[in-house]
Every structure is written in C-alpha cells, then in structure tokens.
Design a protein around this motif. Structure first.
Motif, PDB file in Angstrom:
ATOM      1  N   ALA A  18       1.236  -0.998   0.581  1.00  0.00           N
ATOM      2  CA  ALA A  18      -0.247   0.648  -0.249  1.00  0.00           C
ATOM      3  C   ALA A  18       0.560   1.407  -0.040  1.00  0.00           C
ATOM      4  N   ARG A  19       1.945   1.308   0.661  1.00  0.00           N
ATOM      5  CA  ARG A  19       2.919   2.576   0.408  1.00  0.00           C
ATOM      6  C   ARG A  19       3.180   3.286  -0.875  1.00  0.00           C
ATOM      7  N   SER A  20       3.281   2.603  -2.224  1.00  0.00           N
ATOM      8  CA  SER A  20       3.366   3.676  -2.982  1.00  0.00           C
ATOM      9  C   SER A  20       2.077   4.479  -3.339  1.00  0.00           C
ATOM     10  N   THR A  21       0.846   4.069  -2.946  1.00  0.00           N
ATOM     11  CA  THR A  21      -0.163   4.005  -3.508  1.00  0.00           C
ATOM     12  C   THR A  21      -0.461   5.497  -2.265  1.00  0.00           C
ATOM     13  N   MET A  22      -0.438   5.146  -0.981  1.00  0.00           N
ATOM     14  CA  MET A  22      -0.286   5.935  -0.137  1.00  0.00           C
ATOM     15  C   MET A  22       0.555   7.881  -0.683  1.00  0.00           C
ATOM     16  N   GLU A  23       1.408   7.162  -0.491  1.00  0.00           N
ATOM     17  CA  GLU A  23       2.582   8.115  -0.912  1.00  0.00           C
ATOM     18  C   GLU A  23       2.194   8.695  -2.142  1.00  0.00           C
ATOM     19  N   ALA A  24       1.940   8.760  -3.293  1.00  0.00           N
ATOM     20  CA  ALA A  24       1.127   8.557  -4.166  1.00  0.00           C
ATOM     21  C   ALA A  24      -0.227   9.438  -4.051  1.00  0.00           C
ATOM     22  N   THR A  25      -0.621   9.351  -2.436  1.00  0.00           N
ATOM     23  CA  THR A  25      -1.690  10.495  -2.262  1.00  0.00           C
ATOM     24  C   THR A  25      -1.426  11.047  -1.692  1.00  0.00           C
ATOM     25  N   ARG A  26      -0.499  11.213  -0.915  1.00  0.00           N
ATOM     26  CA  ARG A  26       0.352  12.085   0.130  1.00  0.00           C
ATOM     27  C   ARG A  26       1.048  13.443  -1.134  1.00  0.00           C
ATOM     28  N   LYS A  27       0.828  12.669  -2.168  1.00  0.00           N
ATOM     29  CA  LYS A  27       1.533  13.944  -3.770  1.00  0.00           C
ATOM     30  C   LYS A  27       0.458  14.800  -3.581  1.00  0.00           C
ATOM     31  N   LYS A  28      -0.653  13.735  -4.325  1.00  0.00           N
ATOM     32  CA  LYS A  28      -1.865  14.707  -4.557  1.00  0.00           C
ATOM     33  C   LYS A  28      -2.378  15.647  -3.931  1.00  0.00           C
ATOM     34  N   PHE A  29      -2.705  15.430  -2.750  1.00  0.00           N
ATOM     35  CA  PHE A  29      -3.807  16.383  -1.660  1.00  0.00           C
ATOM     36  C   PHE A  29      -2.929  17.161  -0.634  1.00  0.00           C
ATOM     37  N   GLY A  30      -1.524  16.596   0.039  1.00  0.00           N
ATOM     38  CA  GLY A  30      -0.207  17.185   0.337  1.00  0.00           C
ATOM     39  C   GLY A  30      -0.798  16.268   1.994  1.00  0.00           C
ATOM     40  N   TYR A  31      -1.390  15.896   2.119  1.00  0.00           N
ATOM     41  CA  TYR A  31      -1.547  14.853   3.098  1.00  0.00           C
ATOM     42  C   TYR A  31      -2.448  13.396   2.752  1.00  0.00           C
ATOM     43  N   PRO A  33      -5.424  11.692   3.394  1.00  0.00           N
ATOM     44  CA  PRO A  33      -6.844  11.437   4.674  1.00  0.00           C
ATOM     45  C   PRO A  33      -6.995  10.277   5.001  1.00  0.00           C
ATOM     46  N   GLU A  34      -7.601  10.742   6.261  1.00  0.00           N
ATOM     47  CA  GLU A  34      -8.065   8.878   6.892  1.00  0.00           C
ATOM     48  C   GLU A  34      -8.150   8.034   6.059  1.00  0.00           C
ATOM     49  N   PRO A  35      -9.231   7.999   4.784  1.00  0.00           N
ATOM     50  CA  PRO A  35      -9.969   6.879   4.591  1.00  0.00           C
ATOM     51  C   PRO A  35      -8.960   6.504   4.138  1.00  0.00           C
ATOM     52  N   VAL A  36      -8.251   6.878   3.675  1.00  0.00           N
ATOM     53  CA  VAL A  36      -6.957   6.233   2.864  1.00  0.00           C
ATOM     54  C   VAL A  36      -6.099   5.576   3.402  1.00  0.00           C
ATOM     55  N   ALA A  37      -5.621   6.601   4.756  1.00  0.00           N
ATOM     56  CA  ALA A  37      -4.923   5.724   5.947  1.00  0.00           C
ATOM     57  C   ALA A  37      -5.923   4.244   6.349  1.00  0.00           C
ATOM     58  N   ARG A  38      -7.159   4.511   6.286  1.00  0.00           N
ATOM     59  CA  ARG A  38      -7.580   3.052   7.109  1.00  0.00           C
ATOM     60  C   ARG A  38      -7.897   1.834   6.150  1.00  0.00           C
ATOM     61  N   MET A  39      -8.100   2.464   4.263  1.00  0.00           N
ATOM     62  CA  MET A  39      -8.252   1.295   3.960  1.00  0.00           C
ATOM     63  C   MET A  39      -7.096   0.749   3.113  1.00  0.00           C
ATOM     64  N   ALA A  40      -5.643   0.968   3.670  1.00  0.00           N
ATOM     65  CA  ALA A  40      -4.184   1.378   3.447  1.00  0.00           C
ATOM     66  C   ALA A  40      -4.141  -0.851   4.439  1.00  0.00           C
ATOM     67  N   ALA A  41      -5.447  -0.767   5.056  1.00  0.00           N
ATOM     68  CA  ALA A  41      -5.160  -2.312   5.938  1.00  0.00           C
ATOM     69  C   ALA A  41      -5.436  -3.591   4.848  1.00  0.00           C
ATOM     70  N   SER A  42      -5.717  -2.970   3.891  1.00  0.00           N
ATOM     71  CA  SER A  42      -6.075  -4.034   2.865  1.00  0.00           C
ATOM     72  C   SER A  42      -5.722  -3.084   0.879  1.00  0.00           C
ATOM     73  N   PRO A  43      -4.648  -3.858   0.880  1.00  0.00           N
ATOM     74  CA  PRO A  43      -3.788  -3.023  -0.266  1.00  0.00           C
ATOM     75  C   PRO A  43      -4.332  -2.330  -1.425  1.00  0.00           C
ATOM     76  N   GLU A  44      -5.344  -4.243  -1.463  1.00  0.00           N
ATOM     77  CA  GLU A  44      -6.265  -4.661  -2.690  1.00  0.00           C
ATOM     78  C   GLU A  44      -7.039  -3.447  -2.829  1.00  0.00           C
ATOM     79  N   VAL A  45      -7.901  -2.978  -1.527  1.00  0.00           N
ATOM     80  CA  VAL A  45      -9.207  -1.788  -1.558  1.00  0.00           C
ATOM     81  C   VAL A  45      -8.450  -0.641  -1.701  1.00  0.00           C
ATOM     82  N   LEU A  46      -7.638  -0.268  -1.582  1.00  0.00           N
ATOM     83  CA  LEU A  46      -7.033   0.611  -1.331  1.00  0.00           C
ATOM     84  C   LEU A  46      -6.529   1.148  -3.325  1.00  0.00           C
ATOM     85  N   LYS A  47      -6.041   0.331  -3.463  1.00  0.00           N
ATOM     86  CA  LYS A  47      -5.725   0.309  -4.733  1.00  0.00           C
ATOM     87  C   LYS A  47      -7.242   0.306  -6.379  1.00  0.00           C
TER      88      LYS A  47
END
Length: 187
Positions: A18-31, A33-47
């Motif tokens: 999930a890390r690269s997806t989270m990093e791309a999200t941080r780059k897009k929004f500047g932080y 988001p809580e939903p992304v941080a929690r959805m990251a428990a399943s990299p497949e669901v997040l992606k």
C-alpha cells in the motif's frame, strides 16, 4: 470497535503493497486522508478504489453530474466522510449552495436534468440494476445516453467501495473537511 480494528496507517506502518499508493495520495493532496490511511489495511481495496475512481472520472458524465451521483450514493449509504468531501468538491465546482444542501438533505433537485440523474441512481440501486422502462425512459429523455446509464452503474460500484469501507473502518473526518461535516438525519 472499528477504531480498534482498523488503524490509520502512515506510509511507514502500512503494508508494503500500500505504500506507493499512499505516497501518491500524499503527493496529490498534501496529506494522507483518513479514509486512505484506514483503507491501506487492504492494499487491494485501496488500489482497487483509487483505480476504479480514476476510470469513473474519465466517464462521459460531466464533473457536476458525477458529483451529484456521488453525493446521492454517499447520503444513501450514510457515509459522512464522502458527503463532506464531495460537498467540498461541489463547492469547488461553483455548484449552487441550494443544490448542495438539497443533495445533503436528500431532497428533490431544482435542476430537472440533475434530478433525473438522482432519481435514476436511486432506481438503479433499488432495483439492483434491473431498472424499469419508465425509469430508463425518463433518464434518457432528460438528455442522458445509454452510455451514461452504464456509467451510473460504474459510479455506484466505485462509491459503494468507498462508502462501505469508510463506514466499516470508522474513518474520521479530516480537519480540512470540517466545514462540510454532515450527520445523517434520524429516520
């Protein structure tokens, strides 16, 4: 209970996938988001959500129409995070405050075309896709196309992932969205 089960991951604490997806999200929004941080428990669901959302954003539905559809789904599914986020998006699109408030309150819309979209979305969800001739005809007569009808299905699928995941993980509202906070009215 969900707050105990689903943690808000950081890039460092998230599963490696999930890390690269989270990093791309941080780059897009500047932080992140809580939903992304929690959805990251399943990299497949997040992606999966982010991928299908990117596809939905490329649909032929105009941005305002997409947001009307998303807010219709979010209020129906009771997702306070999605309602706040997409109320903010609508405000950014210069949507009228009346349109935003009517969507948030689940009231009929003054714009006949957008109301046809809202009604059609409910018909699709109520009938599990087996929309009747009357509902389909009304949607098409409002200026939408058969392609748009299928794109409504895409939007419903996309935001069912998001709204259900946000509710399951009990994602909190990010501070940036507090001005758009929403609470579901008691029935």
């Amino acid at each position: 209970m969900s707050q105990d089960v689903f943690v808000a991951h950081t890039v460092e604490s998230a599963p490696a996938a999930a890390r690269s997806t989270m990093e791309a999200t941080r780059k897009k929004f500047g932080y992140i988001p809580e939903p992304v941080a929690r959805m990251a428990a399943s990299p497949e669901v997040l992606k999966g959500f982010l991928t299908v959302n990117a596809v939905f954003e490329q649909s032929t539905l105009p941005p305002l129409d997409r947001e009307v559809l998303i807010l219709t789904i979010a209020t129906r599914n009771g997702c306070h995070v999605c309602v706040a986020m997409h109320s903010a998006v609508l405000a950014g699109l210069q949507a009228s405050p009346d349109l935003i408030e009517d969507l948030r309150a689940r009231r009929p819309l003054q714009d006949a075309r957008l109301e046809a979209l809202r009604v059609f979305a409910h018909a699709v969800m109520d009938s599990l896709g087996a929309v009747g001739d009357k509902e389909m005809r009304a949607f098409l007569e409002a200026g939408y196309t058969p392609q748009n009808a299928l794109e409504v299905v895409l939007g419903i699928g996309t935001y069912t992932i998001s709204t259900f995941a946000n509710r399951m993980t009990d994602a909190a509202l990010d501070p940036a969205l507090r001005d758009f906070a929403w609470e579901e009215e008691a029935a």
